[in-house]
Enzyme design. Structure first.
Site, PDB file in Angstrom:
ATOM      1  N   HIS A   1     -12.081  -4.405   8.469  1.00 32.01           N
ATOM      2  CA  HIS A   1     -12.705  -4.234   7.146  1.00 32.01           C
ATOM      3  C   HIS A   1     -14.027  -3.471   7.216  1.00 32.01           C
ATOM      4  O   HIS A   1     -14.888  -3.651   6.371  1.00 32.01           O
ATOM      5  CB  HIS A   1     -12.979  -5.594   6.495  1.00 32.01           C
ATOM      6  CG  HIS A   1     -11.758  -6.359   6.080  1.00 32.01           C
ATOM      7  ND1 HIS A   1     -10.942  -7.019   6.959  1.00 32.01           N
ATOM      8  CD2 HIS A   1     -11.210  -6.574   4.858  1.00 32.01           C
ATOM      9  CE1 HIS A   1      -9.958  -7.612   6.308  1.00 32.01           C
ATOM     10  NE2 HIS A   1     -10.089  -7.361   5.031  1.00 32.01           N
TER      11      HIS A   1
ATOM     12  N   GLU B   1       0.815  -1.221   0.000  1.00 33.12           N
ATOM     13  CA  GLU B   1       0.000   0.000   0.000  1.00 33.12           C
ATOM     14  C   GLU B   1       0.844   1.264   0.000  1.00 33.12           C
ATOM     15  O   GLU B   1       0.530   2.235  -0.699  1.00 33.12           O
ATOM     16  CB  GLU B   1      -0.941   0.008   1.203  1.00 33.12           C
ATOM     17  CG  GLU B   1      -2.168  -0.884   1.042  1.00 33.12           C
ATOM     18  CD  GLU B   1      -1.899  -2.360   1.237  1.00 33.12           C
ATOM     19  OE1 GLU B   1      -0.817  -2.717   1.758  1.00 33.12           O
ATOM     20  OE2 GLU B   1      -2.764  -3.187   0.886  1.00 33.12           O
TER      21      GLU B   1
HETATM   22  C1  LIG Z   1      -2.943  -4.391   4.025  1.00 30.17           C
HETATM   23  C2  LIG Z   1      -3.956  -5.177   3.284  1.00 30.17           C
HETATM   24  N1  LIG Z   1      -4.011  -5.060   1.942  1.00 30.17           N
HETATM   25  C3  LIG Z   1      -4.907  -5.786   1.247  1.00 30.17           C
HETATM   26  C4  LIG Z   1      -5.767  -6.626   1.880  1.00 30.17           C
HETATM   27  C5  LIG Z   1      -6.796  -7.425   1.091  1.00 30.17           C
HETATM   28  N2  LIG Z   1      -6.371  -8.807   1.062  1.00 30.17           N
HETATM   29  C6  LIG Z   1      -6.819  -9.696   1.951  1.00 30.17           C
HETATM   30  S1  LIG Z   1      -6.091 -11.174   1.800  1.00 30.17           S
HETATM   31  C7  LIG Z   1      -5.188 -10.650   0.483  1.00 30.17           C
HETATM   32  C8  LIG Z   1      -4.242 -11.571  -0.192  1.00 30.17           C
HETATM   33  C9  LIG Z   1      -3.235 -12.100   0.746  1.00 30.17           C
HETATM   34  O1  LIG Z   1      -2.389 -12.934   0.062  1.00 30.17           O
HETATM   35  P1  LIG Z   1      -1.330 -13.801   0.831  1.00 30.17           P
HETATM   36  O2  LIG Z   1      -0.554 -12.937   1.777  1.00 30.17           O
HETATM   37  O3  LIG Z   1      -0.556 -14.549  -0.170  1.00 30.17           O
HETATM   38  O4  LIG Z   1      -2.215 -14.766   1.732  1.00 30.17           O
HETATM   39  P2  LIG Z   1      -3.251 -15.895   1.234  1.00 30.17           P
HETATM   40  O5  LIG Z   1      -4.572 -15.231   1.061  1.00 30.17           O
HETATM   41  O6  LIG Z   1      -2.751 -16.468  -0.018  1.00 30.17           O
HETATM   42  O7  LIG Z   1      -3.300 -16.863   2.350  1.00 30.17           O
HETATM   43  C10 LIG Z   1      -5.462  -9.326   0.193  1.00 30.17           C
HETATM   44  C11 LIG Z   1      -4.845  -8.555  -0.880  1.00 30.17           C
HETATM   45  C12 LIG Z   1      -5.686  -6.698   3.289  1.00 30.17           C
HETATM   46  N3  LIG Z   1      -6.519  -7.476   3.988  1.00 30.17           N
HETATM   47  N4  LIG Z   1      -4.763  -5.981   3.956  1.00 30.17           N
END
Ligand SMILES: Cc1ncc(C[n+]2csc(CCOP(=O)(O)OP(=O)(O)O)c2C)c(N)n1
Ligand SMILES: [Mg+2]
Lengths: 319, 326
Positions: free
Chosen positions: B130, B61
């Site tokens: 959220h 971000e």
């Molecule tokens: C700071 C932040 N940015 C974006 C999000 C939205 N978001 C939730 S889960 C996710 C993907 C996370 O990917 P990863 O770290 O690979 O974990 P996975 O879901 O694959 O377990 C995103 C972009 C968030 N919750 N927090």
């Protein structure tokens, strides 16, 4: 690894798997108020890592954290009750699927902010060191989180101060719809460890024996005061990002291929081959896990919702 | 003007038309590429504009917000999608210390025409990380404009104005409104930033409400009408700068102000409305101005608790009734 450990790992994986599948059903039936991020296919990581942890060691985790909590010792019923918004959940219904806590078993929080738990685990490690203990902290996070500033700042700090923190990157190839090769130009996140001055390893996260072995070394290093380790576990996110995500950004074939590498199938076959278990013992273990999960779901079902006014307890509301 | 489309479609159309008109406009953020964003805000954009102009990013971000500001200084017009307002907190330095301040501290030598888009507000059990409505954080940062549309028509006109604006604009999409339908012209149009809309005319009491609260207040207004209470609903649409004249004219007419704010009551937009009205229309007020806000708490997960802390149509109607009685 002795036979008891081998069987315990399988048991943990089964308990995690069954709990997640139960939640998938409960979500469909409207008993979980918000789409949850399920952990199916990644169980070997939670099991292999947490098996090395004592009750007084701590973890932080992510939006996909149910499995980590179970593997760390949270009773399944406390998790399922929380995810179904009940008063008897581990946070009384305040937290929900993305915010699970149980300090008495070392679950210091799953977070909804990607990367949010990494600095917290680092601080937990700092306290453990300043308090002269041999405890360790573990931070679980995804491939997506490894590109957040919180990762960079935390790993540098932990290496600088030789903190007893083990950073577990679960590379399941996706961060929501974004495939890891579209977010990260290097093949292995594990190699980043060397940039911070800590060991960084990459293992097959669907092979619990590999995860277990890597963690054995990392924990010994942490307890001995030698500092942090980064372990990347390669795996695959079998389900959509959350329940209800159609995941059309990847092919059915890709998912089917990944299913063939199921971590439970792998470990089961391994244990049958080396004589640790038989097909019958496996069935019995599976049935036992089913029973535990069914009881947990019934407990959650029978539990009341929290009182509306309890929303304001601990809120900081000055009125 | 018969065409009725959804809020998210109106927003998408506004962005698409600006991207067609001006090659310096592009979108970047987590999942804005082939997937078309969390709520389909950029659906089909990679087919229309390619992956460079609907650009997926890592979960970074701070870098998204800052890179957008940097690119803007060089003549691009980025739309940076930060997904949820809650995640913008990881980018606060780049938005509030950099993008907002660079035009001022450079004495006007650089401009930062970025639109920071994010979803905001309550949804269903989205819990602590959220569900935020933190727009007052941005209102409190000189240099930023803050836009909160409540209808599809406003969503389109305001995104176009936000993109064309030469400074950084925070554009907030309420999750509960994304699928609401309304009439939206096909051709591009601007809604000037800083101009309120009177969503409903009335005589007894002025409600200033934003985002989903505008819609909740419309529901409350219908009930109140049957009870013989006529409320006027003003949607400022832009919270910074806001349309003082329209709000004051309404309060002078009705003599009563209720600010309905999904944010918190302390130093929030609602408290600003109360203060501004007290400062400027004291003589016209029949009642102390009041605000109805989300309770001062982290947002809980469980539905009974979650419902308890947010304003809803019934609570809005009750607040109006109590102001009419006394
Ligand atoms: C700071 C932040 N940015 C974006 C999000 C939205 N978001 C939730 S889960 C996710 C993907 C996370 O990917 P990863 O770290 O690979 O974990 P996975 O879901 O694959 O377990 C995103 C972009 C968030 N919750 N927090
Ligand atoms: Mg991932």
């Amino acid at each position: 690894m002795d036979t008891i450990t081998q069987i315990r790992l399988l048991e943990t994986m089964l308990r995690v798997r069954k709990a997640e599948l139960q939640l998938a059903i409960m979500y469909k039936n409207g008993k979980v108020p918000c789409a949850a991020h399920l952990y199916e296919g990644q169980e070997a990581i939670a099991a292999g890592i947490c098996d090395h942890l004592r009750h007084d060691d701590c973890i932080t985790s992510t939006h996909r954290g149910h499995g980590h909590c179970i593997a760390k010792g949270m009773p399944i019923k406390k998790m399922i009750a929380e995810v179904s918004a009940k008063k008897t959940g581990c946070c009384g219904g305040k937290g929900g699927t993305m915010h699970l806590f149980m300090p008495e078993v070392g679950v210091m929080g799953t977070v909804g902010i990607v990367g949010g738990g990494i600095p917290i685990a680092t601080g937990i490690g700092l306290a453990m060191k300043m308090q002269n203990t041999d405890r360790v902290a573990v931070s679980f996070f995804g491939d997506g989180a490894a590109n957040n500033g919180s990762f960079h700042e935390s790993l540098n700090l932990a290496a600088l101060w030789k903190l007893p923190v083990i950073y577990i990157c679960e590379n399941n190839l996706y961060a929501t719809s974004v495939a890891v090769w579209r977010s990260t130009p290097i093949p292995d996140i594990g190699i980043r460890g060397s940039a911070y001055g800590m060991p960084g390893v990459t293992v097959d996260g669907n092979h619990v024996d590999e995860v277990y072995a890597a963690m054995e070394t990392a924990v010994a290093r942490g307890r001995a005061g030698e500092g942090p380790t980064l372990i990347e576990c390669k795996t695959y996110r079998i389900r959509g990002h959350f329940e209800g995500d159609d995941a059309f950004y990847r092919t059915k074939e890709e998912v089917a291929e990944a299913r063939k590498r199921d971590p439970i199938d792998y470990w089961k076959a391994h244990l049958i081959a080396n004589g640790a278990i038989t097909e019958e013992t496996f069935e019995a273990m599976s049935a036992k896990a089913d029973e535990e999960v069914a009881e947990a779901a019934a407990f959650a079902d029978a539990s009341p919702y929290p009182e509306p006014e309890s929303a304001l307890l601990l809120s900081g509301n000055p009125a | 003007m018969a065409r009725r489309i959804r809020f998210v479609e109106a927003l998408r159309e506004g962005m698409r038309q600006e991207m067609e008109r001006d090659p310096s406009v592009f979108v970047m953020g987590e999942g804005v590429g082939p997937h078309g964003s969390c709520f389909k805000q950029t659906e089909n954009f990679t087919n229309l504009f390619g992956i460079d102009r609907s650009r997926d990013t890592p979960i970074s971000e701070l870098a998204i917000a800052g890179a957008a500001a940097g690119a803007a200084m060089m003549g691009m017009r980025p739309i940076a999608d930060l997904m949820w307002i809650d995640f913008s907190m990881l980018a606060m330095d780049q938005i509030c210390n950099q993008a907002a301040k660079l035009p001022y501290i450079s004495n006007g030598q650089v401009k930062t025409p970025v639109v920071y888009r994010m979803t905001t507000g309550k949804s269903k059990s989205n819990a602590a990380h959220h569900s935020g409505s933190f727009y007052s954080w941005f209102i409190n940062t000189p240099g930023l404009k803050v836009v909160v549309p409540s209808t599809p028509y406003d969503a389109k006109g305001l995104i176009i104005s936000a993109i064309r604006d030469d400074g950084p604009v925070i554009y907030l999409e309420h999750k509960l409104l994304l699928n609401n339908r309304g009439e939206v012209p096909e051709e591009p149009y601007e809604i000037p930033l800083g101009v309120a809309d009177i969503k409903r005319e009335g005589t007894d009491l002025t409600v200033v409400a934003t985002g989903a609260m505008t819609v909740f207040t419309m529901t409350a207004a219908q009930k109140l009408e049957k009870e013989g209470v006529s409320i006027e609903i003003i949607d400022p649409r832009t919270l910074m700068p806001y349309d003082k004249d329209t709000i004051l004219a309404s309060v002078r007419k009705t003599g009563r102000l209720l600010a309905v704010d999904e944010g918190y009551r302390y130093c929030g937009f609602g408290s600003e409305m109360v203060a501004m009205t007290a400062e400027n229309a004291w003589d016209a007020l029949k009642q102390p101005p009041r605000q109805l806000t989300t309770m001062h708490t982290t947002i809980p997960f469980s539905p009974p608790m979650e419902d308890y802390v947010f304003p809803n149509p019934d609570r809005i109607a009750d607040a109006v009734r109590s102001m009419m009685q006394s």
